[in-house]
Design a protein around this motif. Structure first.
Motif, PDB file in Angstrom:
ATOM      1  N   GLU A 410      24.628  22.311  56.296  1.00 11.61           N
ATOM      2  CA  GLU A 410      23.460  22.693  55.500  1.00 11.61           C
ATOM      3  C   GLU A 410      22.645  23.762  56.227  1.00 11.61           C
ATOM      4  OE1 GLU A 410      19.360  20.703  53.705  1.00 11.61           O
ATOM      5  OE2 GLU A 410      20.900  19.444  54.630  1.00 11.61           O
ATOM      6  N   VAL A 411      22.269  24.805  55.508  1.00 14.87           N
ATOM      7  CA  VAL A 411      21.487  25.901  56.063  1.00 14.87           C
ATOM      8  C   VAL A 411      20.005  25.514  56.093  1.00 14.87           C
ATOM      9  CG1 VAL A 411      20.856  28.327  55.828  1.00 14.87           C
ATOM     10  CG2 VAL A 411      23.135  27.568  55.169  1.00 14.87           C
ATOM     11  N   ASP A 412      19.356  25.823  57.189  1.00 15.14           N
ATOM     12  CA  ASP A 412      17.918  25.576  57.294  1.00 15.14           C
ATOM     13  C   ASP A 412      17.181  26.730  56.610  1.00 15.14           C
ATOM     14  OD1 ASP A 412      15.359  24.903  57.916  1.00 15.14           O
ATOM     15  OD2 ASP A 412      15.518  25.317  60.068  1.00 15.14           O
ATOM     16  N   MET A 413      16.825  26.533  55.361  1.00 13.13           N
ATOM     17  CA  MET A 413      16.187  27.593  54.582  1.00 13.13           C
ATOM     18  C   MET A 413      14.706  27.733  54.890  1.00 13.13           C
ATOM     19  SD  MET A 413      18.764  28.733  52.951  1.00 13.13           S
ATOM     20  CE  MET A 413      18.098  29.816  51.705  1.00 13.13           C
ATOM     21  N   ASN A 414      14.198  26.903  55.795  1.00 17.56           N
ATOM     22  CA  ASN A 414      12.773  26.976  56.112  1.00 17.56           C
ATOM     23  C   ASN A 414      12.484  27.709  57.420  1.00 17.56           C
ATOM     24  OD1 ASN A 414      11.882  25.445  53.837  1.00 17.56           O
ATOM     25  ND2 ASN A 414      12.622  23.590  54.864  1.00 17.56           N
ATOM     26  N   ASN A 415      13.544  28.110  58.152  1.00 19.61           N
ATOM     27  CA  ASN A 415      13.243  28.865  59.373  1.00 19.61           C
ATOM     28  C   ASN A 415      12.786  30.279  59.008  1.00 19.61           C
ATOM     29  OD1 ASN A 415      15.443  30.771  59.247  1.00 19.61           O
ATOM     30  ND2 ASN A 415      16.819  29.220  60.090  1.00 19.61           N
ATOM     31  N   GLY A 416      12.145  30.942  59.935  1.00 21.99           N
ATOM     32  CA  GLY A 416      11.511  32.230  59.645  1.00 21.99           C
ATOM     33  C   GLY A 416      12.442  33.262  59.062  1.00 21.99           C
ATOM     34  N   TYR A 417      13.652  33.389  59.620  1.00 24.32           N
ATOM     35  CA  TYR A 417      14.585  34.417  59.153  1.00 24.32           C
ATOM     36  C   TYR A 417      15.069  34.121  57.741  1.00 24.32           C
ATOM     37  CZ  TYR A 417      18.830  37.211  58.773  1.00 24.32           C
ATOM     38  OH  TYR A 417      19.798  38.072  58.337  1.00 24.32           O
ATOM     39  N   ASN A 418      15.612  32.921  57.502  1.00 25.09           N
ATOM     40  CA  ASN A 418      16.157  32.591  56.183  1.00 25.09           C
ATOM     41  C   ASN A 418      15.071  32.560  55.113  1.00 25.09           C
ATOM     42  OD1 ASN A 418      18.755  32.373  57.141  1.00 25.09           O
ATOM     43  ND2 ASN A 418      18.616  30.164  57.524  1.00 25.09           N
ATOM     44  N   LYS A 419      13.899  32.097  55.504  1.00 22.84           N
ATOM     45  CA  LYS A 419      12.806  32.010  54.524  1.00 22.84           C
ATOM     46  C   LYS A 419      12.432  33.387  53.998  1.00 22.84           C
ATOM     47  CE  LYS A 419       8.416  29.598  53.907  1.00 22.84           C
ATOM     48  NZ  LYS A 419       7.389  28.754  54.579  1.00 22.84           N
ATOM     49  N   GLU A 420      12.464  34.388  54.860  1.00 18.03           N
ATOM     50  CA  GLU A 420      12.119  35.737  54.458  1.00 18.03           C
ATOM     51  C   GLU A 420      13.302  36.450  53.800  1.00 18.03           C
ATOM     52  OE1 GLU A 420       9.773  38.977  53.739  1.00 18.03           O
ATOM     53  OE2 GLU A 420       9.156  37.006  54.501  1.00 18.03           O
ATOM     54  N   TYR A 421      14.501  36.278  54.386  1.00 14.83           N
ATOM     55  CA  TYR A 421      15.681  36.998  53.905  1.00 14.83           C
ATOM     56  C   TYR A 421      16.104  36.540  52.520  1.00 14.83           C
ATOM     57  CZ  TYR A 421      20.248  39.282  54.155  1.00 14.83           C
ATOM     58  OH  TYR A 421      21.334  40.078  53.914  1.00 14.83           O
ATOM     59  N   PHE A 422      16.020  35.242  52.266  1.00 16.97           N
ATOM     60  CA  PHE A 422      16.435  34.696  50.978  1.00 16.97           C
ATOM     61  C   PHE A 422      15.235  34.355  50.087  1.00 16.97           C
ATOM     62  CE2 PHE A 422      19.938  33.527  53.870  1.00 16.97           C
ATOM     63  CZ  PHE A 422      20.988  34.162  53.223  1.00 16.97           C
ATOM     64  N   LYS A 423      14.140  35.078  50.302  1.00 16.27           N
ATOM     65  CA  LYS A 423      12.889  34.778  49.591  1.00 16.27           C
ATOM     66  C   LYS A 423      13.073  34.766  48.084  1.00 16.27           C
ATOM     67  CE  LYS A 423       8.043  36.246  49.438  1.00 16.27           C
ATOM     68  NZ  LYS A 423       7.062  37.217  49.977  1.00 16.27           N
ATOM     69  N   ASN A 424      13.752  35.774  47.544  1.00 19.07           N
ATOM     70  CA  ASN A 424      13.915  35.892  46.095  1.00 19.07           C
ATOM     71  C   ASN A 424      15.152  35.156  45.577  1.00 19.07           C
ATOM     72  OD1 ASN A 424      11.655  37.593  45.972  1.00 19.07           O
ATOM     73  ND2 ASN A 424      12.909  39.383  46.493  1.00 19.07           N
ATOM     74  N   LEU A 425      15.905  34.536  46.476  1.00 22.04           N
ATOM     75  CA  LEU A 425      17.129  33.864  46.046  1.00 22.04           C
ATOM     76  C   LEU A 425      17.018  32.344  46.096  1.00 22.04           C
ATOM     77  CD1 LEU A 425      19.807  36.063  47.847  1.00 22.04           C
ATOM     78  CD2 LEU A 425      19.220  36.110  45.435  1.00 22.04           C
ATOM     79  N   HIS A 426      15.908  31.829  46.627  1.00 22.85           N
ATOM     80  CA  HIS A 426      15.787  30.383  46.797  1.00 22.85           C
ATOM     81  C   HIS A 426      15.995  29.626  45.490  1.00 22.85           C
ATOM     82  CE1 HIS A 426      13.596  30.002  50.913  1.00 22.85           C
ATOM     83  NE2 HIS A 426      14.666  30.768  50.964  1.00 22.85           N
ATOM     84  N   ASP A 427      15.237  29.984  44.474  1.00 19.51           N
ATOM     85  CA  ASP A 427      15.313  29.265  43.199  1.00 19.51           C
ATOM     86  C   ASP A 427      16.692  29.400  42.575  1.00 19.51           C
ATOM     87  OD1 ASP A 427      12.702  28.469  43.501  1.00 19.51           O
ATOM     88  OD2 ASP A 427      11.891  30.172  42.366  1.00 19.51           O
ATOM     89  N   LYS A 428      17.253  30.618  42.641  1.00 20.78           N
ATOM     90  CA  LYS A 428      18.570  30.848  42.059  1.00 20.78           C
ATOM     91  C   LYS A 428      19.636  30.005  42.766  1.00 20.78           C
ATOM     92  CE  LYS A 428      21.991  34.454  41.190  1.00 20.78           C
ATOM     93  NZ  LYS A 428      22.355  35.884  41.361  1.00 20.78           N
ATOM     94  N   LEU A 429      19.563  29.963  44.091  1.00 20.50           N
ATOM     95  CA  LEU A 429      20.545  29.210  44.859  1.00 20.50           C
ATOM     96  C   LEU A 429      20.419  27.710  44.592  1.00 20.50           C
ATOM     97  CD1 LEU A 429      20.403  31.093  48.267  1.00 20.50           C
ATOM     98  CD2 LEU A 429      22.353  30.999  46.726  1.00 20.50           C
ATOM     99  N   LYS A 430      19.193  27.239  44.446  1.00 20.32           N
ATOM    100  CA  LYS A 430      18.993  25.814  44.179  1.00 20.32           C
ATOM    101  C   LYS A 430      19.555  25.408  42.821  1.00 20.32           C
ATOM    102  CE  LYS A 430      14.995  25.137  47.193  1.00 20.32           C
ATOM    103  NZ  LYS A 430      13.562  24.837  47.281  1.00 20.32           N
ATOM    104  N   LYS A 431      19.454  26.329  41.829  1.00 22.92           N
ATOM    105  CA  LYS A 431      20.024  26.043  40.509  1.00 22.92           C
ATOM    106  C   LYS A 431      21.546  26.144  40.541  1.00 22.92           C
ATOM    107  CE  LYS A 431      15.971  27.665  37.956  1.00 22.92           C
ATOM    108  NZ  LYS A 431      15.444  28.707  37.041  1.00 22.92           N
TER     109      LYS A 431
END
Length: 455
Positions: A410-431
């Protein structure tokens, strides 16, 4: 008679005073056993009792200093506590020592009390005899036990062999008797029936050719599967552990001594490849560790002489003269045998896993292996290296093994890098990846794309 007794008494008093004075001068007013502990804790990095290391040999240093320089223990107290201050004061001998040993500054020890220093000096003057190793008694007991058991074991083996031979002879005799009974009981009708039975393979095949063809087809499929399975495991060397030109035990260094992996494999954290450490890295410690003293741990079949010999190989490789404490300039390259070797068409970046994926990999591994948890990310791939005397390949390192890890980590989507890099993809990825409550694994962010690992 009275004058003789008086003279005798005066002589005894003089000898007593001389002995007490000598003991005071040469460090006997301390506790050698406590001094040994303090010496090992504070001094062994640069000093030994019987030979020069970074600094001079210290056995008998109190008497030697008094004889050669006319200096007492008070000078040693000042030198040990703060040799820099003593040199700065203009002390002649302090500066001579500094020059003699290549201007190598000795560590200051303001934390040591006068009693501590007296104990250390008592140890250098009269080191206590080493305690006999407990393992020797155990070995002797074991050897004695094995000597007693050996005759009994030999006798038991002989009895078993004789019994088996007797049983085998009895079985042969029974088979012969049964054969005779069968021949005696065979009737004429039975003999005629035997003559009409099928006696050739051709006749059997013509009679059962459909079954034969089916069996041949099954055997062909099994053979094809066997060949395919063999081909798929070419280049997989799990458990491979070759002997190296210099014996190096990770169990001693990483396990017993708790040396961090990245102290030696420094490029694993910030580089693509985890390089083989230079021999100069070994010399950071072994410049002052010229012999093996951890007698509480020795691998079965190896003794102190073996470990000391391996340290000498390090000196030969680096061109280090342990007697003169200097490099000779004559080096010998070490031909290490590589264990982990990714194919040329595979791209693997250590930094990406050790830095970016460190906590995610550790969490995933511990979740899948609750009874075999790890504390260092290196162990996820290389196994519990701190328990290995000889390093071996702990996993398959196949493409399927890597893919399975990417699918379950599982990817840690809350760390600084992933949180910023995947900012606009979070909702899409969760769906797109609703499994486990919207948890996102490595495959969801490109972990299965061919171009990530192959180029």
């Amino acid at each position: 008679m009275i004058s003789w007794r008086k003279h005798y008494r005066q002589t005894l008093i003089a000898i007593s005073l001389l002995l007490s004075t000598s003991a005071s001068i040469y460090g006997q007013d301390g506790d050698p056993k406590n001094g040994e502990k303090l010496f090992k804790a504070n001094c062994t990095a640069c000093h030994a009792l019987d030979k020069q290391v970074v600094g001079p040999a210290l056995k008998g240093v109190v008497a030697r200093l008094d004889t050669e320089q006319g200096l007492g223990k008070d000078w040693l107290h000042k030198w040990i506590k703060n040799n820099k201050e003593l040199r700065a004061s203009g002390d002649k001998y302090a500066n001579e020592v500094f020059e003699k040993f290549n201007k190598t500054e000795m560590q200051v020890f303001p934390n040591l009390t006068d009693k501590d220093i007296d104990d250390i000096l008592a140890y250098t003057t009269n080191p206590p005899a080493p305690e006999p190793a407990k393992t020797d008694d155990a070995k002797n007991t074991a050897n004695a036990g094995s000597a007693n058991v050996a005759p009994q074991s030999s006798t038991t083996t002989n009895v078993v062999i004789i019994s088996l031979l007797a049983i085998a002879g009895l079985l042969v005799w029974i088979l012969l008797k049964l054969r005779q009974l069968v021949k005696l009981g065979q009737s004429e009708d039975l003999a005629g029936l035997n003559e009409t039975r099928v006696k050739s393979f051709r006749e059997i095949y013509e009679k059962y050719h459909y079954i034969g063809k089916g069996l041949i087809a099954i055997l062909a499929l099994l053979a094809a599967y066997g060949v395919w399975n063999w081909i798929m495991w070419i280049g997989v060397y799990k458990g491979y552990k070759p002997e190296q030109p210099i014996y190096f035990s990770h169990k001693i260094h990483a396990g017993e001594q708790k040396i961090d992996c990245q102290l030696c494999h420094s490029s694993a954290k910030y580089g693509k490849v985890s390089e083989i450490p230079s021999m100069n890295v070994c010399m950071n410690c072994h410049r002052t560790i010229s012999e093996y003293n951890a007698e509480h741990y020795m691998e079965p079949g190896k003794d102190k002489a073996f470990y000391d010999g391996e340290i000498q190989k390090i000196y030969a490789a680096t061109g280090w003269d342990s007697e003169k404490q200097q490099y000779t300039g004559k080096t010998q390259p070490v031909e290490w045998t590589r264990i982990h070797n990714m194919p040329d068409f595979v791209y693997f970046n250590h930094a990406q896993h050790v830095v970016a994926g460190e906590q995610a990999i550790i969490n995933s591994f511990n979740k899948k292996n609750p009874n075999n948890k790890i504390d260092v990310v290196c162990k996820a791939c290389h196994g519990k290296i701190d328990t290995m005397n000889v390093v071996q390949m702990a996993n398959d390192f196949t493409m399927g093994w890597c893919i399975e890890c990417h699918r379950t980590t599982e990817v840690d989507m809350n760390n600084g890098y992933n949180k910023e890099y995947f900012k606009n993809l979070h909702d899409k990825l969760k769906k797109q990846y609703p499994k486990d409550g919207g948890k996102i694994t490595v495959d969801a962010i490109g972990g299965l794309e061919c171009g990530k690992c192959h180029y």
